[in-house]
Design a protein around this motif. Structure first.
Motif, PDB file in Angstrom:
ATOM      1  N   SER A  91       0.827  -1.211   0.000  1.00  0.00           N
ATOM      2  CA  SER A  91       0.000   0.000   0.000  1.00  0.00           C
ATOM      3  C   SER A  91       0.859   1.258   0.000  1.00  0.00           C
ATOM      4  O   SER A  91       0.494   2.270  -0.605  1.00  0.00           O
ATOM      5  N   GLN A  92       2.018   1.214   0.661  1.00  0.00           N
ATOM      6  CA  GLN A  92       2.905   2.377   0.684  1.00  0.00           C
ATOM      7  C   GLN A  92       3.485   2.654  -0.704  1.00  0.00           C
ATOM      8  O   GLN A  92       3.598   3.808  -1.123  1.00  0.00           O
ATOM      9  N   VAL A  93       3.843   1.593  -1.418  1.00  0.00           N
ATOM     10  CA  VAL A  93       4.372   1.751  -2.767  1.00  0.00           C
ATOM     11  C   VAL A  93       3.304   2.304  -3.704  1.00  0.00           C
ATOM     12  O   VAL A  93       3.545   3.240  -4.472  1.00  0.00           O
ATOM     13  N   GLN A  94       2.106   1.742  -3.623  1.00  0.00           N
ATOM     14  CA  GLN A  94       1.048   2.178  -4.528  1.00  0.00           C
ATOM     15  C   GLN A  94       0.564   3.588  -4.207  1.00  0.00           C
ATOM     16  O   GLN A  94       0.216   4.347  -5.107  1.00  0.00           O
ATOM     17  N   ARG A  95       0.570   3.951  -2.947  1.00  0.00           N
ATOM     18  CA  ARG A  95       0.207   5.320  -2.575  1.00  0.00           C
ATOM     19  C   ARG A  95       1.173   6.314  -3.203  1.00  0.00           C
ATOM     20  O   ARG A  95       0.790   7.347  -3.728  1.00  0.00           O
ATOM     21  N   ARG A  96       2.458   5.963  -3.155  1.00  0.00           N
ATOM     22  CA  ARG A  96       3.470   6.835  -3.745  1.00  0.00           C
ATOM     23  C   ARG A  96       3.333   6.896  -5.261  1.00  0.00           C
ATOM     24  O   ARG A  96       3.506   7.947  -5.876  1.00  0.00           O
ATOM     25  N   ALA A  97       3.031   5.763  -5.863  1.00  0.00           N
ATOM     26  CA  ALA A  97       2.917   5.700  -7.314  1.00  0.00           C
ATOM     27  C   ALA A  97       1.789   6.571  -7.849  1.00  0.00           C
ATOM     28  O   ALA A  97       1.804   6.967  -9.012  1.00  0.00           O
ATOM     29  N   LEU A  98       0.812   6.882  -6.991  1.00  0.00           N
ATOM     30  CA  LEU A  98      -0.321   7.697  -7.418  1.00  0.00           C
ATOM     31  C   LEU A  98      -0.176   9.170  -7.037  1.00  0.00           C
ATOM     32  O   LEU A  98      -1.037   9.979  -7.339  1.00  0.00           O
ATOM     33  N   MET A  99       0.935   9.521  -6.375  1.00  0.00           N
ATOM     34  CA  MET A  99       1.151  10.915  -5.984  1.00  0.00           C
ATOM     35  C   MET A  99       1.697  11.732  -7.150  1.00  0.00           C
ATOM     36  O   MET A  99       2.369  11.211  -8.033  1.00  0.00           O
ATOM     37  N   SER A 100       1.413  13.038  -7.128  1.00  0.00           N
ATOM     38  CA  SER A 100       1.972  13.940  -8.136  1.00  0.00           C
ATOM     39  C   SER A 100       2.590  15.190  -7.511  1.00  0.00           C
ATOM     40  O   SER A 100       3.416  15.851  -8.139  1.00  0.00           O
ATOM     41  N   ASN A 101       2.209  15.510  -6.269  1.00  0.00           N
ATOM     42  CA  ASN A 101       2.726  16.693  -5.588  1.00  0.00           C
ATOM     43  C   ASN A 101       4.157  16.431  -5.105  1.00  0.00           C
ATOM     44  O   ASN A 101       4.399  15.532  -4.295  1.00  0.00           O
ATOM     45  N   LYS A 102       5.122  17.206  -5.590  1.00  0.00           N
ATOM     46  CA  LYS A 102       6.532  16.978  -5.275  1.00  0.00           C
ATOM     47  C   LYS A 102       6.809  17.076  -3.784  1.00  0.00           C
ATOM     48  O   LYS A 102       7.611  16.309  -3.232  1.00  0.00           O
ATOM     49  N   PHE A 103       6.174  18.019  -3.116  1.00  0.00           N
ATOM     50  CA  PHE A 103       6.398  18.211  -1.686  1.00  0.00           C
ATOM     51  C   PHE A 103       5.917  16.995  -0.901  1.00  0.00           C
ATOM     52  O   PHE A 103       6.626  16.481  -0.022  1.00  0.00           O
ATOM     53  N   LYS A 104       4.721  16.486  -1.239  1.00  0.00           N
ATOM     54  CA  LYS A 104       4.186  15.323  -0.540  1.00  0.00           C
ATOM     55  C   LYS A 104       5.011  14.071  -0.836  1.00  0.00           C
ATOM     56  O   LYS A 104       5.210  13.218   0.037  1.00  0.00           O
ATOM     57  N   ILE A 105       5.500  13.971  -2.076  1.00  0.00           N
ATOM     58  CA  ILE A 105       6.341  12.830  -2.434  1.00  0.00           C
ATOM     59  C   ILE A 105       7.618  12.840  -1.605  1.00  0.00           C
ATOM     60  O   ILE A 105       8.049  11.805  -1.079  1.00  0.00           O
ATOM     61  N   GLN A 106       8.229  14.017  -1.457  1.00  0.00           N
ATOM     62  CA  GLN A 106       9.467  14.108  -0.691  1.00  0.00           C
ATOM     63  C   GLN A 106       9.233  13.796   0.782  1.00  0.00           C
ATOM     64  O   GLN A 106      10.049  13.130   1.425  1.00  0.00           O
ATOM     65  N   LEU A 107       8.097  14.241   1.315  1.00  0.00           N
ATOM     66  CA  LEU A 107       7.763  13.910   2.702  1.00  0.00           C
ATOM     67  C   LEU A 107       7.635  12.400   2.876  1.00  0.00           C
ATOM     68  O   LEU A 107       8.130  11.819   3.848  1.00  0.00           O
ATOM     69  N   ALA A 108       6.961  11.759   1.914  1.00  0.00           N
ATOM     70  CA  ALA A 108       6.797  10.308   1.983  1.00  0.00           C
ATOM     71  C   ALA A 108       8.133   9.599   1.850  1.00  0.00           C
ATOM     72  O   ALA A 108       8.390   8.595   2.532  1.00  0.00           O
ATOM     73  N   ALA A 109       8.999  10.123   0.979  1.00  0.00           N
ATOM     74  CA  ALA A 109      10.320   9.519   0.784  1.00  0.00           C
ATOM     75  C   ALA A 109      11.167   9.630   2.047  1.00  0.00           C
ATOM     76  O   ALA A 109      11.934   8.721   2.367  1.00  0.00           O
ATOM     77  N   ASP A 110      11.033  10.744   2.763  1.00  0.00           N
ATOM     78  CA  ASP A 110      11.788  10.934   4.001  1.00  0.00           C
ATOM     79  C   ASP A 110      11.259  10.030   5.120  1.00  0.00           C
ATOM     80  O   ASP A 110      12.029   9.493   5.922  1.00  0.00           O
ATOM     81  N   LYS A 111       9.930   9.882   5.169  1.00  0.00           N
ATOM     82  CA  LYS A 111       9.315   9.105   6.250  1.00  0.00           C
ATOM     83  C   LYS A 111       9.425   7.600   6.014  1.00  0.00           C
ATOM     84  O   LYS A 111       9.771   6.839   6.936  1.00  0.00           O
ATOM     85  N   CYS A 112       9.132   7.164   4.784  1.00  0.00           N
ATOM     86  CA  CYS A 112       9.155   5.730   4.448  1.00  0.00           C
ATOM     87  C   CYS A 112       9.912   5.552   3.125  1.00  0.00           C
ATOM     88  O   CYS A 112       9.285   5.377   2.071  1.00  0.00           O
ATOM     89  N   PRO A 113      11.236   5.612   3.153  1.00  0.00           N
ATOM     90  CA  PRO A 113      11.998   5.531   1.901  1.00  0.00           C
ATOM     91  C   PRO A 113      11.875   4.174   1.217  1.00  0.00           C
ATOM     92  O   PRO A 113      11.778   3.134   1.874  1.00  0.00           O
ATOM     93  N   ALA A 114      11.885   4.214  -0.090  1.00  0.00           N
ATOM     94  CA  ALA A 114      11.802   3.002  -0.895  1.00  0.00           C
ATOM     95  C   ALA A 114      13.186   2.430  -1.158  1.00  0.00           C
ATOM     96  O   ALA A 114      14.205   3.131  -1.037  1.00  0.00           O
ATOM     97  N   SER A 115      13.216   1.152  -1.535  1.00  0.00           N
ATOM     98  CA  SER A 115      14.451   0.476  -1.927  1.00  0.00           C
ATOM     99  C   SER A 115      14.215  -0.271  -3.229  1.00  0.00           C
ATOM    100  O   SER A 115      13.078  -0.636  -3.552  1.00  0.00           O
ATOM    101  N   PHE A 116      15.296  -0.490  -3.965  1.00  0.00           N
ATOM    102  CA  PHE A 116      15.231  -1.295  -5.180  1.00  0.00           C
ATOM    103  C   PHE A 116      16.020  -2.572  -4.928  1.00  0.00           C
ATOM    104  O   PHE A 116      17.213  -2.530  -4.610  1.00  0.00           O
ATOM    105  N   THR A 117      15.343  -3.722  -5.050  1.00  0.00           N
ATOM    106  CA  THR A 117      15.995  -5.013  -4.884  1.00  0.00           C
ATOM    107  C   THR A 117      16.124  -5.674  -6.250  1.00  0.00           C
ATOM    108  O   THR A 117      15.117  -5.986  -6.891  1.00  0.00           O
TER     109      THR A 117
END
Length: 310
Positions: A91-117
């Protein structure tokens, strides 16, 4: 034309689920609950692309520097995940995938950063390596990544013991396991039995057709799948629908249902059949309905026409 330069690669797909098995001809690795991604990496940067060839960098800015962790130009196949309490949270990944606001995206990235495996490599230095056997590609993947870190990791695997890994994954509440034939080549965009999934919980993708608003702000989504070109009703899902996703869903209303609705949908609000969601469930009823369905989230990496009735 060079697949690195024109960003034309499509990830190899996984065959339908089977019962877990052991085999000396296969390796086994965890199936991560995130968004499939091809990473085009070189000195100039990282280009992240999903199955529909949509660029993911604006939504996952914390991954823009993963190219610094590889030794050579390459295309890596892997999964973008966000860990919550030590486990991938779809749900965290999909929530981010649907965001468009740069400020909100950066907040999400700071709070719950993604990783690439990364679990495979398609291209190395100046050409494709897809015709090499899987275990050779796995060795090359280890070679090309200089060091793992919080943003870039390599998927681990074991040989022969598919059942044991599946049982361990199920005990931890993880999504499941993928079995891969050791000598398999990488086939762009194709679904073959060289890669097979064992899933702890079943899930599938559905077109969102409408919704019914109930008491206490509860919403039930109406689901469908295509049978060739015809839309087929597949039931409802209520548990897990988030406010954020419902805001998107309710924003594309239409006057007519995209199919002939069965009884019980008299109070439905219909929407354009443009959105795809993933639903997790225990099993199917005798009539083909979903038993104990739970909504996982919207996804923008799949075309509604590809939601086909099994």
């Amino acid at each position: 034309m060079d697949i690195f330069d024109n960003r034309s690669a499509s990830p190899m797909l996984i065959a339908e689920m089977q019962e877990p098995f052991d085999s000396p001809d296969y390796i086994y690795e965890l199936k991560l609950d995130g968004e499939r991604c091809l990473a085009y990496l070189d000195k100039s940067g990282a280009h992240l692309q999903n199955k529909r060839k949509l660029t993911l960098n604006p939504r996952f800015p914390e991954l823009n520097g993963i190219n610094k962790s590889v030794k050579s130009r390459c295309i890596l196949d892997g999964e973008i995940t966000v860990l919550v309490d030590g486990k991938p949270d779809f749900s965290q990944v999909q929530r981010r995938a649907l965001m468009s606001n740069k400020f909100k995206i950066q907040l999400a990235a700071d709070k719950c950063p993604a990783s690439f495996t990364a679990f495979d490599i398609l291209y190395y230095k100046d050409g494709p390596v897809m015709d090499r056997p899987l275990l050779e590609r796995k060795a090359l993947l280890q070679k090309v990544i200089k060091s793992e870190n919080d943003r870039l990791a390599i998927s681990r695997y074991i040989g022969e013991q598919g059942k044991a890994l599946y049982e361990a994954a199920a005990e931890q509440g993880l999504e499941g396991v993928v079995a891969k034939r050791k000598d398999s080549i990488y086939q762009l965009g194709k679904r073959t039995k060289d890669w097979i999934k064992f899933k702890n919980l079943l899930d599938d993708d559905f077109v969102v057709l409408g919704y019914i608003e109930k008491e206490n702000n509860v919403v039930s989504l109406i689901l469908g799948q295509y049978q060739e070109s015809k839309m087929i009703y597949k039931g409802h899902v209520t548990m897990g629908v988030s406010r954020e996703d419902f805001k998107i869903i309710s924003g594309i209303k239409t006057a007519r249902p995209p199919f002939d609705p069965p009884k019980g949908n008299d109070n439905a609000v219909w929407i354009k059949p443009d959105l795809v969601c993933t639903v997790k469930y225990m099993d199917l009823t005798s009539k083909g309905g979903l038993r104990q369905p739970v909504y996982k989230g919207l996804r923008d990496d799949k075309d509604p026409k590809d939601c086909l009735e099994k």
